[in-house]
Design a protein around this motif. Structure first.
Motif, PDB file in Angstrom:
ATOM      1  N   ASP A 196      -5.655  -0.995  -5.087  1.00 28.81           N
ATOM      2  CA  ASP A 196      -5.186  -1.520  -3.806  1.00 28.81           C
ATOM      3  C   ASP A 196      -6.176  -2.542  -3.258  1.00 28.81           C
ATOM      4  O   ASP A 196      -7.188  -2.178  -2.684  1.00 28.81           O
ATOM      5  N   GLU A 197      -5.873  -3.800  -3.425  1.00 27.26           N
ATOM      6  CA  GLU A 197      -6.734  -4.893  -2.960  1.00 27.26           C
ATOM      7  C   GLU A 197      -8.204  -4.594  -3.235  1.00 27.26           C
ATOM      8  O   GLU A 197      -9.032  -4.648  -2.322  1.00 27.26           O
ATOM      9  N   THR A 220       0.828  -1.202   0.000  1.00 22.29           N
ATOM     10  CA  THR A 220       0.000   0.000   0.000  1.00 22.29           C
ATOM     11  C   THR A 220       0.864   1.253   0.000  1.00 22.29           C
ATOM     12  O   THR A 220       0.588   2.216  -0.711  1.00 22.29           O
TER      13      THR A 220
HETATM   14 MG   LIG Z   1      -2.374  -2.712   2.183  1.00 21.75          MG
END
Ligand SMILES: [Mg+2]
Ligand SMILES: Nc1ncnc2c1ncn2[C@@H]1O[C@H](COP(=O)(O)OP(=O)(O)O)[C@@H](O)[C@H]1O
Lengths: 375, 302
Positions: A181-182, A66
């Motif tokens: 991000d995910e 991240t």
């Molecule tokens: Mg993360």
């Protein structure tokens, strides 16, 4: 001279990547922890992401994925290092000036704006004429299959639909790089599969470079043109799904991607090896053993056989057989106390496996991967 | 043989358990209101002060008309002007409170949770002492020999007329009601997900645009309840206009007070209170309808 003519006909991929892709050079970032210590979130990351590829960053939670994504987006300032988009250095630009957009894990949709207003937001920031914004919003909603939902508020949408709005909002800006991000972490399994296909389709149709972060190795393998496996703030291996699965560079990668058996093998002066009390065999590639004359071999459970179709590796006692429908999971205990996981694909009707019986475990030499720098 | 469960929830007290609450509520909120409404429809005794139990709407008529010497009712705008001045002053207080409170609330809301608690506590410190005492403190600050004038003289800037001016009165109102704006603003901003601001930057918005288009709209419930909490008491304020403003301008607050004091016209004082009440009620109704239409949650609390 940013537009100097390029001489030569065929150029190496790295050069092309450096000219058009996203280049990260030795990025470092420390965080102070509340306990007074420091965490190396990014510990010298260097990556070359090619223009138009689906690039996946994979790693366990807390390994800095991240942080790297936020640094590319401009939401986090690096302690040191460089980020180039093509030949332009972007790490000194503010977030709003970077031709890069993000799909946040929490979606971060503006709750007071409708779906259409959310998608239009970024275009309004570019001060595009109103008719063009309206056209682009329509186009995006069709692209992510949200037609007819433009007037809804985000709170009136399902998780999967919110996800699509977040995608449409970021893609509407026609970014050079889309950071994700995910994005699928909050969706249930079935929806996640569907969205994975959807993401691949979007990436192919738009041609935008996708940088996709996940901690789910299956997702990474199925999506990425190339995958970077992260550990403790550094990418330890970058390659295609096949390269990473078949030729893991170290124990961490072999363990994190899929399932692996790690066998301690003894090496003699002729360069032959054996596992436990198994027969001496030749290595497929020369390796440098550790100080004590051993080497660790990684082998996938599905590459081990118990039906004698591959050269013998070691003998052991059958400890457990679990029927999984699509395959059989077998555990074999070796004399030294370690156990091997083996996966057998159908047909397994001919196999007569009685727990406690001795089995001969075999493997082709090419499926045994000596791991570098490990005993 | 199962007996029907007559809507009794386990652990729930019977209805009469709420009697004390109802009695307290009636006694302390509805009771005084009822007295005021009743007084506003009664007759003023000839010598003034108190009421005569005789129904009349004279008090309400007085707010717009005066009796000319031949007995006709003539339109009189004097009290409307008082009312207008009060509205203007309360509006200015509300606007300035908002301008001061918003950055403060935003700043508090972006601190760490521990610091936030400390800062919120600090905002409430004025509540720990009496309003009159604090207003007297302002008088000492603003007086001819007060702190400001002493400093000004020492710097060779001469003396200024500060106390007993409109400015002082306004200053007092802003000072008094600022926390009532800060706290609701803070509570709506502290729930704000600052990742939304990041999404704004990511989509190409500059800081000011993020503030205007994302943070401000989402702080709207806080802005509304803060504005109401400042505007309503500021409209009928008494202490600041009298003590700091010197009572030179007539505002609703001191107009009402004087009806129960020197002017000895209780029904008129009560009628004025009822008028303010009705107007504020209308104002709240408007806000309520608007909130329902736009789906905004508005609560009148700190
Ligand atoms: Mg993360
Ligand atoms: N703002 C921050 N303050 C302190 N530590 C942080 C902050 N952001 C991330 N970290 C730490 O940096 C490390 C990497 O975090 P992150 O990039 O979020 O990992 P990932 O996304 O791979 O799970 C973690 O140990 C995390 O606790």
């Amino acid at each position: 001279m940013p537009n100097a003519p390029v001489i030569g006909t065929t150029r190496p991929a790295e050069v092309v990547a450096r000219e058009n892709g996203l280049t990260i050079g030795n990025a470092r970032k420390l965080f102070a922890t509340p306990e007074g210590g420091v965490v190396k979130a990014l510990d010298g990351v260097s990556l070359q992401i090619r223009d138009g590829e689906f690039f996946v960053m994979l790693g366990p939670s807390g390994c800095g994925k991240t942080t790297l994504l936020r640094a590319i987006a401009g939401l986090e300032v690096l302690d040191s290092g460089e980020i180039y988009l093509g030949r332009d250095r972007i790490d000194s630009l503010p977030a709003y000036a970077r031709p890069v957009n993000t799909v946040f894990q929490s979606y971060a949709l503006f709750p007071h704006l409708t779906v259409a207003q959310n998608i239009a937001f970024g275009l309004q920031m570019e001060r595009l004429p109103k008719p063009e914004i309206a056209a682009r919003v329509e186009e995006m909603m069709a692209l992510v299959r949200l037609d007819g939902l433009g007037g809804r508020l985000p709170s009136q949408l399902s998780g999967g639909q919110q996800q699509r709005v977040a995608l449409a909002r970021a893609l509407a800006k026609r970014p050079r790089v889309l950071l994700l991000d995910e994005p699928l972490a909050a969706l249930d399994l079935k929806l996640r599969r569907g969205m994975q296909d959807e993401l691949r389709r979007l990436q192919r149709t738009t041609g935008v470079t996708f940088v996709f972060v996940t901690h789910d190795q299956e997702e990474a393998l199925s999506l990425g043109d190339r995958i970077a496996v992260f550990s403790n703030g550094v990418p330890v291996q970058v390659g295609t799904a096949e390269e990473i699965y078949e030729q893991p560079v170290n124990r961490f990668v072999a363990d994190f991607i899929g399932e692996s058996n790690f066998l301690a093998a003894e090496i003699n002066d002729d360069g032959d090896f054996r596992v436990a009390d198994g027969p001496w065999r030749e290595l497929s590639e020369p390796v440098l053993p550790a100080m004590d004359g051993t080497v660790t071999l990684a082998v996938r459970p599905e590459r081990l056989v118990v039906d004698g179709t591959a050269p013998e590796l070691v003998r052991g006692a059958l400890a457990e057989v679990v029927y999984m429908g699509t395959d059989l999971r077998i555990r074999v205990s070796l004399a030294d106390g370690t156990s091997l996981a083996i996966r057998v694909s159908p047909p397994f009707e001919q196999l007569h496996l009685t727990p406690g019986a001795e089995v001969v475990v075999g493997a082709e030499p090419s499926h045994l991967h000596p791991l570098a720098g490990e005993r | 043989m199962s007996e029907p469960n007559r809507g009794r929830t386990p652990g729930r007290l019977p209805w009469f358990a709420s009697l004390p609450a109802l009695v307290i509520g009636a006694l302390f909120t509805i009771g005084p209101l009822a007295v005021i409404v009743a007084f506003s429809f009664m007759t003023r005794p000839a010598q003034g002060g108190g009421v005569v139990y005789q129904f009349t709407t004279d008090a309400y008529r007085t707010s717009l008309f005066t009796k000319s010497f031949n007995g006709d009712l003539v339109f009189n705008s004097a009290y409307l002007e008082v009312f207008w001045r009060s509205v203007v002053q309360a509006t200015i207080s509300t606007a300035i409170c908002f301008v001061l409170a918003f950055p403060l609330a935003l700043w508090i809301a972006t601190r760490t949770p521990r610091v936030q608690n400390l800062l919120v506590l600090a905002v409430t410190i004025p509540f720990w002492t009496n309003l009159l005492v604090r207003t007297y403190a302002w008088m000492l600050v603003l007086a001819k020999d007060g702190v400001i004038n002493q400093a000004s003289r020492a710097l060779g800037l001469g003396e200024h007329e500060l106390l007993y001016t409109d400015l002082a009165s306004q200053l007092g109102l802003i000072y008094t009601f600022l926390p009532f704006m800060v706290l609701p603003l803070y509570s709506s901003l502290s729930g704000f997900d600052f990742r939304l601001a990041e999404a704004g930057y990511d989509l190409g918005a500059h800081k000011f645009t993020v503030l205007r288009r994302i943070i401000l709209p989402m702080a709207r419930p806080g802005i509304i309840s803060g504005s109401l909490l400042v505007f309503m008491p500021a409209l009928g304020s008494y202490v600041q206009p009298v003590l700091l403003g010197g009572g030179k301008v007539l505002l609703i607050g001191n107009l009402i007070a004087s009806q129960f004091g020197d002017s000895r016209n209780w029904p008129f004082g009560a009628a004025l209170s009822v008028i303010i009440l009705a107007l504020l009620g209308l104002c709240l109704l408007g806000v309520g309808l608007w909130a329902r239409r736009t789906g905004t949650k508005v609560s009148l609390s700190l």
